[in-house]
Design a protein around this motif. Structure first.
Motif, PDB file in Angstrom:
ATOM      1  N   VAL A  73     -42.006  10.839  19.726  1.00 44.23           N
ATOM      2  CA  VAL A  73     -42.927  10.066  20.680  1.00 44.23           C
ATOM      3  C   VAL A  73     -44.312  10.477  20.294  1.00 44.23           C
ATOM      4  O   VAL A  73     -44.549  11.889  20.232  1.00 44.23           O
ATOM      5  CB  VAL A  73     -42.621  10.344  22.254  1.00 44.23           C
ATOM      6  CG1 VAL A  73     -43.630   9.705  23.055  1.00 44.23           C
ATOM      7  CG2 VAL A  73     -41.395   9.779  22.327  1.00 44.23           C
ATOM      8  N   PHE A  74     -45.279   9.596  20.012  1.00 40.91           N
ATOM      9  CA  PHE A  74     -46.732   9.924  19.850  1.00 40.91           C
ATOM     10  C   PHE A  74     -47.513   9.819  20.942  1.00 40.91           C
ATOM     11  O   PHE A  74     -47.354   8.786  21.607  1.00 40.91           O
ATOM     12  CB  PHE A  74     -47.355   9.240  18.553  1.00 40.91           C
ATOM     13  CG  PHE A  74     -46.516   9.686  17.114  1.00 40.91           C
ATOM     14  CD1 PHE A  74     -47.294  10.560  16.476  1.00 40.91           C
ATOM     15  CD2 PHE A  74     -45.536   8.958  16.960  1.00 40.91           C
ATOM     16  CE1 PHE A  74     -46.537  10.952  15.250  1.00 40.91           C
ATOM     17  CE2 PHE A  74     -44.932   9.118  15.624  1.00 40.91           C
ATOM     18  CZ  PHE A  74     -45.585  10.340  14.705  1.00 40.91           C
ATOM     19  N   MET A  75     -48.516  10.798  21.384  1.00 44.14           N
ATOM     20  CA  MET A  75     -49.267  10.534  22.513  1.00 44.14           C
ATOM     21  C   MET A  75     -50.625  10.929  22.169  1.00 44.14           C
ATOM     22  O   MET A  75     -50.927  11.682  21.286  1.00 44.14           O
ATOM     23  CB  MET A  75     -48.678  11.642  23.819  1.00 44.14           C
ATOM     24  CG  MET A  75     -47.122  11.107  24.127  1.00 44.14           C
ATOM     25  SD  MET A  75     -46.646  12.671  25.212  1.00 44.14           S
ATOM     26  CE  MET A  75     -46.477  13.859  23.973  1.00 44.14           C
ATOM     27  N   VAL A 111     -48.675   7.388  26.202  1.00 42.49           N
ATOM     28  CA  VAL A 111     -47.946   7.400  24.859  1.00 42.49           C
ATOM     29  C   VAL A 111     -48.389   6.077  24.230  1.00 42.49           C
ATOM     30  O   VAL A 111     -48.802   5.125  24.695  1.00 42.49           O
ATOM     31  CB  VAL A 111     -46.422   6.945  25.407  1.00 42.49           C
ATOM     32  CG1 VAL A 111     -45.413   6.426  24.357  1.00 42.49           C
ATOM     33  CG2 VAL A 111     -45.756   8.048  26.545  1.00 42.49           C
ATOM     34  N   SER A 112     -48.574   6.389  22.739  1.00 43.91           N
ATOM     35  CA  SER A 112     -49.156   5.404  21.997  1.00 43.91           C
ATOM     36  C   SER A 112     -47.929   5.075  20.741  1.00 43.91           C
ATOM     37  O   SER A 112     -48.123   3.537  20.741  1.00 43.91           O
ATOM     38  CB  SER A 112     -50.163   5.902  20.953  1.00 43.91           C
ATOM     39  OG  SER A 112     -49.762   7.099  20.362  1.00 43.91           O
ATOM     40  N   ASP A 113     -46.971   5.528  20.524  1.00 42.94           N
ATOM     41  CA  ASP A 113     -46.020   5.183  19.570  1.00 42.94           C
ATOM     42  C   ASP A 113     -44.611   5.820  19.769  1.00 42.94           C
ATOM     43  O   ASP A 113     -44.621   6.869  20.426  1.00 42.94           O
ATOM     44  CB  ASP A 113     -46.337   5.252  18.180  1.00 42.94           C
ATOM     45  CG  ASP A 113     -47.262   4.437  17.645  1.00 42.94           C
ATOM     46  OD1 ASP A 113     -47.152   3.202  17.553  1.00 42.94           O
ATOM     47  OD2 ASP A 113     -48.180   4.922  17.147  1.00 42.94           O
ATOM     48  N   THR A 119     -56.861  13.407  19.148  1.00 43.03           N
ATOM     49  CA  THR A 119     -56.014  14.404  19.931  1.00 43.03           C
ATOM     50  C   THR A 119     -54.685  13.742  20.338  1.00 43.03           C
ATOM     51  O   THR A 119     -54.181  13.560  21.382  1.00 43.03           O
ATOM     52  CB  THR A 119     -56.730  14.422  21.453  1.00 43.03           C
ATOM     53  OG1 THR A 119     -58.322  14.438  21.186  1.00 43.03           O
ATOM     54  CG2 THR A 119     -56.468  15.498  22.137  1.00 43.03           C
ATOM     55  N   THR A 120     -53.938  13.993  19.180  1.00 41.89           N
ATOM     56  CA  THR A 120     -52.684  13.314  19.200  1.00 41.89           C
ATOM     57  C   THR A 120     -51.627  14.416  19.224  1.00 41.89           C
ATOM     58  O   THR A 120     -51.571  15.465  18.409  1.00 41.89           O
ATOM     59  CB  THR A 120     -52.298  12.551  17.709  1.00 41.89           C
ATOM     60  OG1 THR A 120     -53.449  11.363  17.796  1.00 41.89           O
ATOM     61  CG2 THR A 120     -50.765  11.966  17.927  1.00 41.89           C
ATOM     62  N   VAL A 121     -50.587  14.195  20.023  1.00 35.88           N
ATOM     63  CA  VAL A 121     -49.464  15.181  20.113  1.00 35.88           C
ATOM     64  C   VAL A 121     -48.331  14.440  19.739  1.00 35.88           C
ATOM     65  O   VAL A 121     -48.172  13.377  20.537  1.00 35.88           O
ATOM     66  CB  VAL A 121     -49.487  15.945  21.421  1.00 35.88           C
ATOM     67  CG1 VAL A 121     -48.207  16.871  21.459  1.00 35.88           C
ATOM     68  CG2 VAL A 121     -50.623  17.033  21.697  1.00 35.88           C
ATOM     69  N   ALA A 122     -47.373  15.038  18.914  1.00 33.82           N
ATOM     70  CA  ALA A 122     -46.018  14.255  18.702  1.00 33.82           C
ATOM     71  C   ALA A 122     -45.047  15.127  19.160  1.00 33.82           C
ATOM     72  O   ALA A 122     -44.901  16.469  18.967  1.00 33.82           O
ATOM     73  CB  ALA A 122     -45.799  13.831  17.301  1.00 33.82           C
ATOM     74  N   VAL A 163     -47.192  18.313  16.116  1.00 38.09           N
ATOM     75  CA  VAL A 163     -45.784  17.905  16.461  1.00 38.09           C
ATOM     76  C   VAL A 163     -45.154  19.217  16.882  1.00 38.09           C
ATOM     77  O   VAL A 163     -45.132  20.238  16.232  1.00 38.09           O
ATOM     78  CB  VAL A 163     -45.213  17.689  14.720  1.00 38.09           C
ATOM     79  CG1 VAL A 163     -43.915  17.170  15.308  1.00 38.09           C
ATOM     80  CG2 VAL A 163     -46.261  16.404  14.258  1.00 38.09           C
ATOM     81  N   LEU A 164     -44.291  19.006  17.942  1.00 40.16           N
ATOM     82  CA  LEU A 164     -43.616  19.923  18.560  1.00 40.16           C
ATOM     83  C   LEU A 164     -42.043  19.380  18.475  1.00 40.16           C
ATOM     84  O   LEU A 164     -41.982  18.200  18.827  1.00 40.16           O
ATOM     85  CB  LEU A 164     -44.145  19.973  20.053  1.00 40.16           C
ATOM     86  CG  LEU A 164     -45.657  20.473  20.266  1.00 40.16           C
ATOM     87  CD1 LEU A 164     -45.941  20.462  21.602  1.00 40.16           C
ATOM     88  CD2 LEU A 164     -45.832  21.685  19.684  1.00 40.16           C
ATOM     89  N   ASN A 165     -41.094  20.115  18.243  1.00 41.60           N
ATOM     90  CA  ASN A 165     -39.823  19.935  18.435  1.00 41.60           C
ATOM     91  C   ASN A 165     -39.558  20.526  19.842  1.00 41.60           C
ATOM     92  O   ASN A 165     -39.679  21.580  20.475  1.00 41.60           O
ATOM     93  CB  ASN A 165     -38.858  20.831  17.479  1.00 41.60           C
ATOM     94  CG  ASN A 165     -39.362  20.535  16.092  1.00 41.60           C
ATOM     95  OD1 ASN A 165     -39.644  19.445  15.848  1.00 41.60           O
ATOM     96  ND2 ASN A 165     -39.349  21.612  15.088  1.00 41.60           N
ATOM     97  N   VAL A 166     -38.870  19.596  20.524  1.00 44.23           N
ATOM     98  CA  VAL A 166     -38.082  19.691  21.872  1.00 44.23           C
ATOM     99  C   VAL A 166     -36.961  19.601  22.194  1.00 44.23           C
ATOM    100  O   VAL A 166     -36.241  18.684  21.350  1.00 44.23           O
ATOM    101  CB  VAL A 166     -39.022  18.811  22.795  1.00 44.23           C
ATOM    102  CG1 VAL A 166     -40.545  19.021  22.868  1.00 44.23           C
ATOM    103  CG2 VAL A 166     -38.841  17.607  22.676  1.00 44.23           C
ATOM    104  N   ARG A 167     -36.192  20.274  23.191  1.00 44.76           N
ATOM    105  CA  ARG A 167     -34.837  19.823  23.242  1.00 44.76           C
ATOM    106  C   ARG A 167     -34.679  18.419  24.190  1.00 44.76           C
ATOM    107  O   ARG A 167     -33.555  17.659  23.941  1.00 44.76           O
ATOM    108  CB  ARG A 167     -34.189  20.867  24.309  1.00 44.76           C
ATOM    109  CG  ARG A 167     -34.064  22.074  23.451  1.00 44.76           C
ATOM    110  CD  ARG A 167     -33.428  23.247  24.508  1.00 44.76           C
ATOM    111  NE  ARG A 167     -33.549  24.675  23.953  1.00 44.76           N
ATOM    112  CZ  ARG A 167     -32.708  25.295  22.993  1.00 44.76           C
ATOM    113  NH1 ARG A 167     -31.463  24.756  23.154  1.00 44.76           N
ATOM    114  NH2 ARG A 167     -32.799  26.449  22.599  1.00 44.76           N
ATOM    115  N   ASP A 168     -35.442  18.344  25.103  1.00 44.68           N
ATOM    116  CA  ASP A 168     -35.358  17.139  25.952  1.00 44.68           C
ATOM    117  C   ASP A 168     -36.373  16.321  25.918  1.00 44.68           C
ATOM    118  O   ASP A 168     -37.494  16.503  26.672  1.00 44.68           O
ATOM    119  CB  ASP A 168     -35.319  17.484  27.387  1.00 44.68           C
ATOM    120  CG  ASP A 168     -34.992  16.434  28.397  1.00 44.68           C
ATOM    121  OD1 ASP A 168     -35.029  15.184  28.037  1.00 44.68           O
ATOM    122  OD2 ASP A 168     -34.134  16.481  29.552  1.00 44.68           O
TER     123      ASP A 168
END
Length: 85
Positions: free
Chosen positions: A65-67, A51-53, A76-79, A30-35
């Motif tokens: 956003v889950f990918m 994009v999955s969810d 191999t999920t990144v949120a 899980v990554l916190n992002v500005r945009d």
């Protein structure tokens, strides 16, 4: 912010055809992002994720956003969590 109108738009983003590499495994990150919208476009259009969810602001402040880059929803999920930073 992710409102209901943006959910469909994010789900429709697709990686480009003929990418020269393929990510095969990362884990659950899980990554916190500005945009969040720009970040989703990068992960999908540059790295080839799907994009999955999409969780709108009503579910998670800032949206999430889950990918994935594998066929399995949890492989191999990144949120990305928006509105932070």
């Amino acid at each position: 912010m992710i409102d209901a109108a943006k959910v469909s738009a994010m789900m429709a983003i697709q990686p480009p055809k003929g990418m020269p590499f393929k990510i095969t495994k990362i884990g659950h990150v899980v990554l916190n992002v500005r945009d969040i919208e720009a970040s989703v476009k990068f992960y999908v259009e540059v790295l080839g994720f799907h994009v999955s969810d999409v969780y709108p602001d009503t579910m998670v402040p800032g949206g999430m956003v889950f990918m994935r880059c594998g066929a399995d929803h949890h492989h191999t999920t990144v949120a990305l969590r928006g509105g932070l930073g």
